[in-house]
Write an enzyme that holds these catalytic residues in place. Sequence first.
Site, mmCIF file in Angstrom:
data_model
loop_
_atom_site.group_PDB
_atom_site.id
_atom_site.type_symbol
_atom_site.label_atom_id
_atom_site.label_comp_id
_atom_site.label_asym_id
_atom_site.label_seq_id
_atom_site.Cartn_x
_atom_site.Cartn_y
_atom_site.Cartn_z
ATOM 1 N N GLU A 1 7.355 67.418 -6.342
ATOM 2 C CA GLU A 1 7.308 66.531 -7.524
ATOM 3 C C GLU A 1 6.465 67.173 -8.627
ATOM 4 O O GLU A 1 5.482 66.604 -9.092
ATOM 5 C CB GLU A 1 6.712 65.162 -7.148
ATOM 6 C CG GLU A 1 7.414 64.494 -5.985
ATOM 7 C CD GLU A 1 6.896 63.087 -5.668
ATOM 8 O OE1 GLU A 1 6.091 62.547 -6.438
ATOM 9 O OE2 GLU A 1 7.314 62.543 -4.626
ATOM 10 N N GLU B 1 3.107 59.605 1.407
ATOM 11 C CA GLU B 1 1.745 59.213 1.009
ATOM 12 C C GLU B 1 1.021 58.346 2.030
ATOM 13 O O GLU B 1 0.480 57.290 1.698
ATOM 14 C CB GLU B 1 1.802 58.512 -0.369
ATOM 15 C CG GLU B 1 2.385 59.416 -1.439
ATOM 16 C CD GLU B 1 2.627 58.730 -2.781
ATOM 17 O OE1 GLU B 1 2.205 57.568 -2.938
ATOM 18 O OE2 GLU B 1 3.240 59.342 -3.661
HETATM 19 O O1 G3I Z 1 13.858 48.995 -12.221
HETATM 20 C C1 G3I Z 1 13.019 48.348 -13.197
HETATM 21 C C2 G3I Z 1 13.842 47.904 -14.346
HETATM 22 O O2 G3I Z 1 14.748 46.931 -13.907
HETATM 23 C C3 G3I Z 1 12.913 47.359 -15.419
HETATM 24 O O3 G3I Z 1 13.656 47.068 -16.549
HETATM 25 C C4 G3I Z 1 11.860 48.389 -15.790
HETATM 26 C C5 G3I Z 1 10.851 47.854 -16.795
HETATM 27 O O4 G3I Z 1 9.646 48.540 -16.720
HETATM 28 O O5 G3I Z 1 11.155 48.740 -14.649
HETATM 29 C C6 G3I Z 1 11.991 49.346 -13.678
HETATM 30 O O6 G3I Z 1 11.264 49.758 -12.580
HETATM 31 C C7 G3I Z 1 10.416 50.877 -12.769
HETATM 32 C C8 G3I Z 1 10.946 52.013 -11.912
HETATM 33 O O7 G3I Z 1 10.057 53.097 -11.975
HETATM 34 C C9 G3I Z 1 12.323 52.515 -12.387
HETATM 35 O O8 G3I Z 1 12.228 53.025 -13.660
HETATM 36 C C10 G3I Z 1 9.031 50.477 -12.341
HETATM 37 O O9 G3I Z 1 8.501 49.539 -13.249
HETATM 38 C C11 G3I Z 1 8.135 51.695 -12.292
HETATM 39 O O10 G3I Z 1 6.888 51.343 -11.715
HETATM 40 C C12 G3I Z 1 8.782 52.761 -11.457
HETATM 41 O O11 G3I Z 1 7.957 53.901 -11.475
HETATM 42 C C13 G3I Z 1 8.253 54.889 -10.498
HETATM 43 C C14 G3I Z 1 7.052 55.092 -9.603
HETATM 44 O O12 G3I Z 1 7.331 56.125 -8.674
HETATM 45 C C15 G3I Z 1 6.697 53.850 -8.828
HETATM 46 O O13 G3I Z 1 5.602 54.110 -8.063
HETATM 47 C C16 G3I Z 1 8.570 56.177 -11.220
HETATM 48 O O14 G3I Z 1 9.793 56.030 -11.957
HETATM 49 C C17 G3I Z 1 8.707 57.312 -10.218
HETATM 50 O O15 G3I Z 1 8.794 58.538 -10.899
HETATM 51 C C18 G3I Z 1 7.489 57.351 -9.321
HETATM 52 O O16 G3I Z 1 7.666 58.376 -8.363
HETATM 53 C C19 G3I Z 1 6.574 58.562 -7.438
HETATM 54 C C20 G3I Z 1 7.190 59.099 -6.153
HETATM 55 O O17 G3I Z 1 8.177 58.226 -5.706
HETATM 56 C C21 G3I Z 1 6.119 59.321 -5.085
HETATM 57 N N1 G3I Z 1 5.058 60.167 -5.584
HETATM 58 C C22 G3I Z 1 4.453 59.746 -6.836
HETATM 59 C C23 G3I Z 1 5.523 59.576 -7.915
HETATM 60 C C24 G3I Z 1 4.895 59.218 -9.225
HETATM 61 O O18 G3I Z 1 4.311 57.947 -9.156
#
Ligand code: G3I
Length: 384
Positions: free
Chosen positions: A276, A171
């Site tokens: 994705e 990105e």
């Molecule tokens: O790890 C913490 C955990 O300790 C905590 O308890 C929990 C509470 O909300 O949060 C956890 O972290 C989260 C993490 O995912 C793991 O689940 C974050 O808050 C959350 O923001 C994070 O979201 C991820 C996101 O990227 C971040 O930008 C999504 O799972 C993931 O699917 C998403 O993937 C991205 C690709 O990498 C790049 N392209 C876009 C795509 C969608 O956003």
Amino acid sequence: MKNKVFISVISSAVIAFAMTGCSNPSQVTAAASPSYSQAGIHTGFKDNFMIGTALSADAILEKNHSTLNLVKREFNAVTAENVMKWELIHPKPNVYDFKAPDRLVDFAEQNNLFLVGHTLVWHHQRPDWIFENRNGSKVSREILLNRMEEHINTVAGRYQNRIDAWDVVNEALNDDGSLRESLWYEIIGEDYIEQAFIMAAKAAPKAKLYYNDYNLFEPAKREGAIKLIKNLQEKGIRIDGIGLQGHYGLYYPDLNQLENSIKAFAELDIDIFISELDITVLPLPNGENQGADISLDIKIEDKLNPYPNQLPSVVQAKLAERYQEIFAVFNKYKSSINRVTLWGISDANTWRNDWPVKGRTDYPLLFDRAMNKKSFVASLPLAE
Ligand code: G3I
């Protein structure tokens, strides 16, 4: 003839789907054909492309392995959804956490799954210390390049013969095709992308090296990506492929735009893959936010979360139809596309439930909340 069969298959699938009235996600049961269902989704596409999924830390570390058993039956490629991102794998200077990444690499190896490392250089999900001196001021270009190199050597180097491909840079583009003004860009300059690919090629000489982004169906962004790739190619820097993320909706992207992007990237003589894929059924706030810009955080409202308990069968049918028409495009370009990866396994754990509005109930994937395969999946590979 083939088209007629395809249209009839789609229509029957969609009509059957709508007629079941089976709108509760937990009631949407396995695919129509038992043999196909047992064989797994990827077998239906074996002559076209790999079919992958993204794995969360919970799935990777799960004690009873039921998710992993489903994954190895249904898919032949996996991507680390979060566990290899800088924030998690390298949270502090000299502190690495390889627990979940190591498990994922073992799992992929033991089950002969194509493994994608995601991602080495991204503006998001990275700790602030990367860019800061001890006093909080910004580091110099030289220090940041050293940190980038140490990270890539340690992470990509650790798995150099075991991870098949890396999303090296993720990105880096704005929707207008210009370079995103991330801290990487601001401190190192626009050659940070070149530097990352050079470092990755040294650290993991056998891995495929990819650029990955969303909204690449948009003409301006597509042109920006083509410029980025050509720049690397002209300088003799290895780039092996481009990932079109595929965070789509019921009414976007325009399929002609998607086709035009696939055709344009195919001319660059690199791998093309959908990295994705998911299809939201929920309304977009303000009709915007088609991409994956994670800085957006909009408050929940009922009208933005219309299906909290179940998906109406008419919307299920629309989702089925949308998956069919999007896979019809992928199948048409099967000689150019080498992988289609779904961004997650089931509707229960998709990032779509929390973006661009937190706490919604979305239905974007191929397995429902009870981990049952959605009925329309059975007819996807028939589309040519
Ligand atoms: O790890 C913490 C955990 O300790 C905590 O308890 C929990 C509470 O909300 O949060 C956890 O972290 C989260 C993490 O995912 C793991 O689940 C974050 O808050 C959350 O923001 C994070 O979201 C991820 C996101 O990227 C971040 O930008 C999504 O799972 C993931 O699917 C998403 O993937 C991205 C690709 O990498 C790049 N392209 C876009 C795509 C969608 O956003």
